[in-house]
Design a protein around this motif. Structure first.
Motif, PDB file in Angstrom:
ATOM      1  N   THR A  60       0.860  -1.178   0.000  1.00  0.00           N
ATOM      2  CA  THR A  60       0.000   0.000   0.000  1.00  0.00           C
ATOM      3  C   THR A  60       0.898   1.229   0.000  1.00  0.00           C
ATOM      4  N   GLU A  61       0.679   2.091  -0.983  1.00  0.00           N
ATOM      5  CA  GLU A  61       1.462   3.326  -1.101  1.00  0.00           C
ATOM      6  C   GLU A  61       0.593   4.521  -0.757  1.00  0.00           C
ATOM      7  N   ARG A  62       1.264   5.612  -0.420  1.00  0.00           N
ATOM      8  CA  ARG A  62       0.567   6.879  -0.215  1.00  0.00           C
ATOM      9  C   ARG A  62       1.062   7.874  -1.252  1.00  0.00           C
ATOM     10  N   GLY A  63       0.158   8.780  -1.618  1.00  0.00           N
ATOM     11  CA  GLY A  63       0.510   9.814  -2.577  1.00  0.00           C
ATOM     12  C   GLY A  63       0.882  11.098  -1.879  1.00  0.00           C
ATOM     13  N   ASP A  64       0.931  12.167  -2.658  1.00  0.00           N
ATOM     14  CA  ASP A  64       1.253  13.481  -2.114  1.00  0.00           C
ATOM     15  C   ASP A  64       0.130  13.974  -1.221  1.00  0.00           C
ATOM     16  N   ALA A  65       0.475  14.873  -0.323  1.00  0.00           N
ATOM     17  CA  ALA A  65      -0.519  15.459   0.573  1.00  0.00           C
ATOM     18  C   ALA A  65      -1.575  16.199  -0.230  1.00  0.00           C
ATOM     19  N   ASP A  66      -2.790  16.206   0.291  1.00  0.00           N
ATOM     20  CA  ASP A  66      -3.898  16.904  -0.350  1.00  0.00           C
ATOM     21  C   ASP A  66      -3.725  18.404  -0.114  1.00  0.00           C
ATOM     22  N   PRO A  67      -3.433  19.182  -1.166  1.00  0.00           N
ATOM     23  CA  PRO A  67      -3.168  20.609  -0.976  1.00  0.00           C
ATOM     24  C   PRO A  67      -4.398  21.423  -0.588  1.00  0.00           C
ATOM     25  N   SER A  68      -5.605  20.860  -0.752  1.00  0.00           N
ATOM     26  CA  SER A  68      -6.811  21.619  -0.422  1.00  0.00           C
ATOM     27  C   SER A  68      -7.088  21.641   1.075  1.00  0.00           C
ATOM     28  N   GLN A  69      -6.450  20.773   1.826  1.00  0.00           N
ATOM     29  CA  GLN A  69      -6.693  20.752   3.266  1.00  0.00           C
ATOM     30  C   GLN A  69      -5.767  21.748   3.948  1.00  0.00           C
ATOM     31  N   GLU A  70      -6.274  22.383   4.979  1.00  0.00           N
ATOM     32  CA  GLU A  70      -5.490  23.385   5.689  1.00  0.00           C
ATOM     33  C   GLU A  70      -5.044  22.892   7.060  1.00  0.00           C
ATOM     34  N   ALA A  71      -5.030  21.599   7.253  1.00  0.00           N
ATOM     35  CA  ALA A  71      -4.617  21.043   8.539  1.00  0.00           C
ATOM     36  C   ALA A  71      -3.110  21.197   8.712  1.00  0.00           C
ATOM     37  N   LEU A  72      -2.680  21.231   9.954  1.00  0.00           N
ATOM     38  CA  LEU A  72      -1.248  21.325  10.230  1.00  0.00           C
ATOM     39  C   LEU A  72      -0.502  20.105   9.720  1.00  0.00           C
ATOM     40  N   VAL A  73      -1.136  18.939   9.817  1.00  0.00           N
ATOM     41  CA  VAL A  73      -0.539  17.718   9.304  1.00  0.00           C
ATOM     42  C   VAL A  73      -1.352  17.298   8.091  1.00  0.00           C
ATOM     43  N   PRO A  74      -0.793  17.453   6.884  1.00  0.00           N
ATOM     44  CA  PRO A  74      -1.565  17.103   5.692  1.00  0.00           C
ATOM     45  C   PRO A  74      -1.857  15.604   5.650  1.00  0.00           C
ATOM     46  N   SER A  75      -3.035  15.274   5.174  1.00  0.00           N
ATOM     47  CA  SER A  75      -3.372  13.862   5.045  1.00  0.00           C
ATOM     48  C   SER A  75      -2.878  13.375   3.690  1.00  0.00           C
ATOM     49  N   VAL A  76      -2.617  12.095   3.627  1.00  0.00           N
ATOM     50  CA  VAL A  76      -2.218  11.504   2.362  1.00  0.00           C
ATOM     51  C   VAL A  76      -3.180  10.377   2.052  1.00  0.00           C
ATOM     52  N   THR A  77      -3.404  10.148   0.802  1.00  0.00           N
ATOM     53  CA  THR A  77      -4.362   9.136   0.405  1.00  0.00           C
ATOM     54  C   THR A  77      -3.639   7.966  -0.251  1.00  0.00           C
ATOM     55  N   PRO A  78      -4.157   6.748  -0.070  1.00  0.00           N
ATOM     56  CA  PRO A  78      -3.536   5.611  -0.751  1.00  0.00           C
ATOM     57  C   PRO A  78      -3.663   5.782  -2.259  1.00  0.00           C
ATOM     58  N   VAL A  79      -2.587   5.536  -2.973  1.00  0.00           N
ATOM     59  CA  VAL A  79      -2.633   5.630  -4.420  1.00  0.00           C
ATOM     60  C   VAL A  79      -2.452   4.279  -5.083  1.00  0.00           C
ATOM     61  N   THR A  80      -1.901   3.341  -4.368  1.00  0.00           N
ATOM     62  CA  THR A  80      -1.666   2.024  -4.934  1.00  0.00           C
ATOM     63  C   THR A  80      -1.926   0.967  -3.877  1.00  0.00           C
ATOM     64  N   ASP A  81      -2.581  -0.085  -4.278  1.00  0.00           N
ATOM     65  CA  ASP A  81      -2.764  -1.247  -3.427  1.00  0.00           C
ATOM     66  C   ASP A  81      -2.550  -2.445  -4.341  1.00  0.00           C
ATOM     67  N   ALA A  82      -1.337  -2.987  -4.338  1.00  0.00           N
ATOM     68  CA  ALA A  82      -0.977  -4.051  -5.270  1.00  0.00           C
ATOM     69  C   ALA A  82      -0.522  -5.290  -4.517  1.00  0.00           C
ATOM     70  N   ILE A  83      -0.664  -6.421  -5.172  1.00  0.00           N
ATOM     71  CA  ILE A  83      -0.173  -7.677  -4.618  1.00  0.00           C
ATOM     72  C   ILE A  83       0.911  -8.204  -5.552  1.00  0.00           C
ATOM     73  N   LEU A  84       2.080  -8.462  -4.964  1.00  0.00           N
ATOM     74  CA  LEU A  84       3.211  -8.972  -5.734  1.00  0.00           C
ATOM     75  C   LEU A  84       3.711 -10.274  -5.117  1.00  0.00           C
ATOM     76  N   PRO A  85       4.011 -11.280  -5.940  1.00  0.00           N
ATOM     77  CA  PRO A  85       4.652 -12.476  -5.411  1.00  0.00           C
ATOM     78  C   PRO A  85       6.131 -12.181  -5.171  1.00  0.00           C
ATOM     79  N   ALA A  86       6.686 -12.784  -4.128  1.00  0.00           N
ATOM     80  CA  ALA A  86       8.098 -12.575  -3.807  1.00  0.00           C
ATOM     81  C   ALA A  86       8.765 -13.929  -3.582  1.00  0.00           C
ATOM     82  N   VAL A  87      10.039 -13.974  -3.860  1.00  0.00           N
ATOM     83  CA  VAL A  87      10.830 -15.177  -3.622  1.00  0.00           C
ATOM     84  C   VAL A  87      11.580 -14.991  -2.313  1.00  0.00           C
ATOM     85  N   PRO A  88      11.325 -15.833  -1.301  1.00  0.00           N
ATOM     86  CA  PRO A  88      12.071 -15.720  -0.049  1.00  0.00           C
ATOM     87  C   PRO A  88      13.503 -16.228  -0.237  1.00  0.00           C
TER      88      PRO A  88
END
Length: 137
Positions: free
Chosen positions: A42-70
Motif C-alpha cells: 500500500t502506497e501513499r501519494g502526495d498530501a492533499d493541498p486543499s486541506q489546511e490542517a497542520l498535518v496534511p493527510s495523504v491518500t492511498p494511491v496504490t494497493d498491489a499484490i506482488l509475489p516474492a521469492v524468499p
C-alpha cells in the motif's frame, strides 16, 4: 538431489514504514504461501493541498499484490531473511529487495516508468517495523 525450500514465515506479517510523512510504500502485508511470499503493498501519494490542517493527510494511491521469492542467507539455512519481488506497482515497474536487519525490514525499491520515459528511474530505501495486530487497510 532434492531441492531445498526456504521457510518464508520469518518475513510474514504487517510492516509499517517508520517515516510517517513518506510518499511511496507505507504498508507491506507479507503472507507466507508455501515456499512463496505474497506482498500486499500500500502506497501513499502526495498530501492533499486543499486541506489546511497542520498535518496534511495523504491518500492511498496504490494497493498491489506482488509475489516474492524468499531468500536465505546461507546454502544450509532454511529460514528466509530476505526477499526479491518484481512487478507492476501503479504505473511503474518495480524491483523490491527486502531484508531483515535486527528485527526490522529494509526494502530497496527500484522503479522504472515504462509508460512515460520523461519520468526518471528512481531508487529509494525504506525501513519498516513489525506492527503486531495492526489493522491494514
Amino acid at each position: 538431489m532434492t531441492a531445498r525450500t526456504v521457510d518464508a514465515a520469518p518475513l510474514a506479517g504487517g510492516w509499517v514504514n517508520f517515516d510517517t510523512t513518506v510518499t511511496g510504500i507505507h504498508l507491506v502485508d507479507a503472507a507466507a504461501d508455501g515456499s512463496r511470499l505474497m506482498l500486499r503493498i500500500t502506497e501513499r501519494g502526495d498530501a492533499d493541498p486543499s486541506q489546511e490542517a497542520l498535518v496534511p493527510s495523504v491518500t492511498p494511491v496504490t494497493d498491489a499484490i506482488l509475489p516474492a521469492v524468499p531468500l536465505a542467507d546461507d546454502m544450509d539455512a532454511s529460514e528466509a531473511v530476505a526477499f526479491l519481488a518484481e512487478g507492476p506497482l501503479g504505473s511503474r515497474q518495480v524491483i523490491l529487495c527486502g531484508y531483515l536487519n535486527r528485527g526490522l525490514l529494509t526494502i530497496d525499491v527500484h522503479t522504472v516508468h515504462a509508460v512515460d520515459p520523461q519520468i526518471p528511474n528512481v531508487m529509494y530505501r525504506a525501513h519498516f517495523y513489525r506492527s503486531e495486530g495492526a489493522v491494514l487497510p
